[in-house]
Structure formats: C-alpha cells, structure tokens
Design a protein around this motif. Structure first.
Motif, mmCIF file in Angstrom:
data_model
loop_
_atom_site.group_PDB
_atom_site.id
_atom_site.type_symbol
_atom_site.label_atom_id
_atom_site.label_comp_id
_atom_site.label_asym_id
_atom_site.label_seq_id
_atom_site.Cartn_x
_atom_site.Cartn_y
_atom_site.Cartn_z
ATOM 1 N N GLY A 128 0.747 -1.185 -0.051
ATOM 2 C CA GLY A 128 0.013 0.070 -0.073
ATOM 3 C C GLY A 128 0.949 1.189 -0.172
ATOM 4 O O GLY A 128 2.145 1.119 -0.227
ATOM 5 N N VAL A 129 0.204 2.260 0.128
ATOM 6 C CA VAL A 129 0.888 3.680 0.074
ATOM 7 C C VAL A 129 1.051 3.976 1.732
ATOM 8 O O VAL A 129 0.361 4.569 2.291
ATOM 9 C CB VAL A 129 0.183 4.580 -0.344
ATOM 10 N N ILE A 130 2.503 4.004 1.985
ATOM 11 C CA ILE A 130 2.747 4.174 3.547
ATOM 12 C C ILE A 130 3.477 5.564 3.137
ATOM 13 O O ILE A 130 4.946 5.665 2.928
ATOM 14 C CB ILE A 130 3.718 3.349 3.896
ATOM 15 N N ALA A 131 2.809 6.898 3.578
ATOM 16 C CA ALA A 131 3.390 8.118 3.325
ATOM 17 C C ALA A 131 2.527 9.038 4.128
ATOM 18 O O ALA A 131 1.470 8.860 4.356
ATOM 19 C CB ALA A 131 3.295 8.359 1.827
ATOM 20 N N GLY A 132 3.258 10.226 4.429
ATOM 21 C CA GLY A 132 2.506 11.165 5.005
ATOM 22 C C GLY A 132 1.500 12.053 4.501
ATOM 23 O O GLY A 132 1.620 11.739 3.217
ATOM 24 N N GLY A 133 0.739 12.741 5.121
ATOM 25 C CA GLY A 133 -0.331 13.347 4.528
ATOM 26 C C GLY A 133 -0.310 14.027 3.042
ATOM 27 O O GLY A 133 -0.669 13.778 2.193
ATOM 28 N N PRO A 134 0.749 14.846 3.007
ATOM 29 C CA PRO A 134 0.847 15.742 1.853
ATOM 30 C C PRO A 134 1.602 14.816 0.708
ATOM 31 O O PRO A 134 1.145 14.788 -0.650
ATOM 32 C CB PRO A 134 1.812 16.744 2.266
ATOM 33 N N ALA A 135 2.539 14.081 0.731
ATOM 34 C CA ALA A 135 3.226 12.990 -0.032
ATOM 35 C C ALA A 135 2.223 11.945 -0.363
ATOM 36 O O ALA A 135 2.300 11.576 -1.728
ATOM 37 C CB ALA A 135 4.403 12.525 0.712
ATOM 38 N N ARG A 136 1.298 11.524 0.471
ATOM 39 C CA ARG A 136 0.524 10.521 0.048
ATOM 40 C C ARG A 136 -0.628 10.886 -0.876
ATOM 41 O O ARG A 136 -0.813 10.228 -1.874
ATOM 42 C CB ARG A 136 -0.375 10.359 1.460
ATOM 43 N N ALA A 137 -0.961 12.169 -1.096
ATOM 44 C CA ALA A 137 -1.828 12.833 -1.849
ATOM 45 C C ALA A 137 -1.391 12.628 -3.314
ATOM 46 O O ALA A 137 -1.703 11.953 -4.341
ATOM 47 C CB ALA A 137 -2.366 14.199 -1.797
ATOM 48 N N VAL A 138 0.288 12.983 -3.351
ATOM 49 C CA VAL A 138 0.802 12.966 -4.654
ATOM 50 C C VAL A 138 0.952 11.371 -5.135
ATOM 51 O O VAL A 138 0.751 11.235 -6.278
ATOM 52 C CB VAL A 138 2.226 13.568 -4.633
ATOM 53 N N MET A 139 1.207 10.354 -4.035
ATOM 54 C CA MET A 139 1.614 9.079 -4.646
ATOM 55 C C MET A 139 0.252 8.613 -5.085
ATOM 56 O O MET A 139 0.176 7.936 -6.235
ATOM 57 C CB MET A 139 2.262 8.447 -3.565
ATOM 58 N N GLU A 140 -0.723 8.800 -4.364
ATOM 59 C CA GLU A 140 -2.147 8.194 -4.861
ATOM 60 C C GLU A 140 -2.756 8.729 -6.083
ATOM 61 O O GLU A 140 -3.008 7.743 -6.821
ATOM 62 C CB GLU A 140 -3.079 8.460 -3.681
ATOM 63 N N LEU A 141 -2.528 10.033 -6.315
ATOM 64 C CA LEU A 141 -3.002 10.539 -7.532
ATOM 65 C C LEU A 141 -2.074 10.112 -8.753
ATOM 66 O O LEU A 141 -2.799 10.262 -9.817
ATOM 67 C CB LEU A 141 -3.314 12.048 -7.507
ATOM 68 N N ALA A 142 -0.901 9.795 -8.367
ATOM 69 C CA ALA A 142 -0.166 9.460 -9.586
ATOM 70 C C ALA A 142 -0.745 8.064 -10.131
ATOM 71 O O ALA A 142 -0.012 7.708 -11.058
ATOM 72 C CB ALA A 142 1.313 9.299 -9.319
ATOM 73 N N GLY A 143 -1.158 7.258 -8.885
ATOM 74 C CA GLY A 143 -1.551 5.824 -9.429
ATOM 75 C C GLY A 143 -0.428 4.828 -8.798
ATOM 76 O O GLY A 143 -0.544 3.719 -9.430
ATOM 77 N N ILE A 144 0.398 5.239 -8.022
ATOM 78 C CA ILE A 144 1.254 4.311 -7.360
ATOM 79 C C ILE A 144 0.548 3.525 -6.262
ATOM 80 O O ILE A 144 -0.104 4.321 -5.526
ATOM 81 C CB ILE A 144 2.469 5.306 -6.687
ATOM 82 N N LYS A 145 0.779 2.349 -6.377
ATOM 83 C CA LYS A 145 0.042 1.522 -5.340
ATOM 84 C C LYS A 145 0.486 1.050 -4.033
ATOM 85 O O LYS A 145 0.336 0.967 -3.100
ATOM 86 C CB LYS A 145 -0.601 0.197 -6.124
#
Length: 174
Positions: free
Chosen positions: A108-125
C-alpha cells in the motif's frame, strides 16, 4: 455543446485533492486584508500527476485556480507492473526532502499526508515515502513531485546505456 463533450471525452478523468488551504493577511492603512491560498494535487491515477497553487479571496475560487494550475503543470511518473516506483530516490525542494522507496506488492501507500496525496493520485499502489526535514505541506508536496520527476524507468536507462532491460537486471526481466 457537442464540441465540448468531444474535448472532455478525449481527456481521461482527473481526480483532484486539496492538500492545504492557508489564510494569509496583509496589513494595510485601512486594516487587514485576508486572502487564501489552496495547494491542490491533480492526477489521473495512471502515471500522470500535477501540482498547483491558487490564490484568491474566497476558498472555491482559490481551489479552482489551483486545479487549473495543476492541470497545466502535469508530468508523467514511471510505474512498474507491481504498481510501485522503479528505484529509491530523494526529492528536494527548499528545506523539504522526501525519500521515496519501492515496496512489495500488497504494502500500500505508506506516506505522510501531503506526500500521500501525490503518490495516490499518480497511481502508485505500493510505496514507502518518508518526509525528512520540514513538515511544511507546500515544500513536502513539491519535494515529492521533484523526486517523482527525477525517477527514471528501466527502459529509459537501458536506452541511454545501449543495453537491454534484461542485461541491466542481470537476466531478470522487470
């Protein structure tokens, strides 16, 4: 009317996420003037993402300006078959640094709030992202974007080195 529908059909559906809204004020002779800034991330969930900043006196207008700015500043991100990034990298912007590392399928996406948004919307699972340095949302988002922009796919590296992808991975096809 039909022309507008055709244009929208050609563009894939973009998701948008407001990361941060900041109220700023300016003191002038007559008192204080308030304005708002909205930091927005836009992505198609399939390897394209953009970051935008909108400023206005009202929240909806600032968000709309941020979305428009993000659409203008979209870039592509290399993603592997497993839905992760190809290699480790550190993105930097100002005092913000973000370490981005590939993860095994199912993580899954293990990232802090601001970085999580970038990763999820880029399509990185599947990805690990660690914010190093500042916790300023603007700098963290821009540092994450910098890291993703510097990311190179195995195909690009193979072409640059005049090798095949299998030769780079020592016989394993990634």
């Amino acid at each position: 009317m039909a022309r507008k529908q055709q244009e929208n059909a050609a563009v894939p559906e973009l998701q948008e996420r407001v990361v941060y809204i900041n109220r700023v004020c300016k003191v002038v002779k007559g008192g204080t003037r308030f304005a708002l800034t909205a930091l927005v991330v836009v992505g198609d969930g399939n390897g394209r993402v953009g970051i935008g900043l909108g400023k206005s006196k009202e929240v909806p207008v600032a968000i709309k300006k941020g979305v428009d700015d993000a659409k203008k500043n979209m870039f592509s991100v290399p993603i592997t078959k497993e839905g992760t990034v190809p290699h480790d990298i550190v993105g930097e912007f100002g005092a913000g640094r973000v370490l981005i590392m590939p993860a095994a399928p199912g993580t899954g996406v293990i990232a802090g709030g601001p970085a999580r948004a970038v990763m999820e919307l880029a399509g990185i699972k599947n990805v690990f992202a660690k914010s190093l340095g500042t916790n300023n949302a603007m700098n963290v988002v821009k540092a994450a974007a910098d890291g993703l922009q510097k990311m190179q796919s195995p195909v690009e590296v193979a072409e640059r080195r005049n090798m095949s992808v299998a030769q780079i991975f020592g016989g394993k096809e990634n």
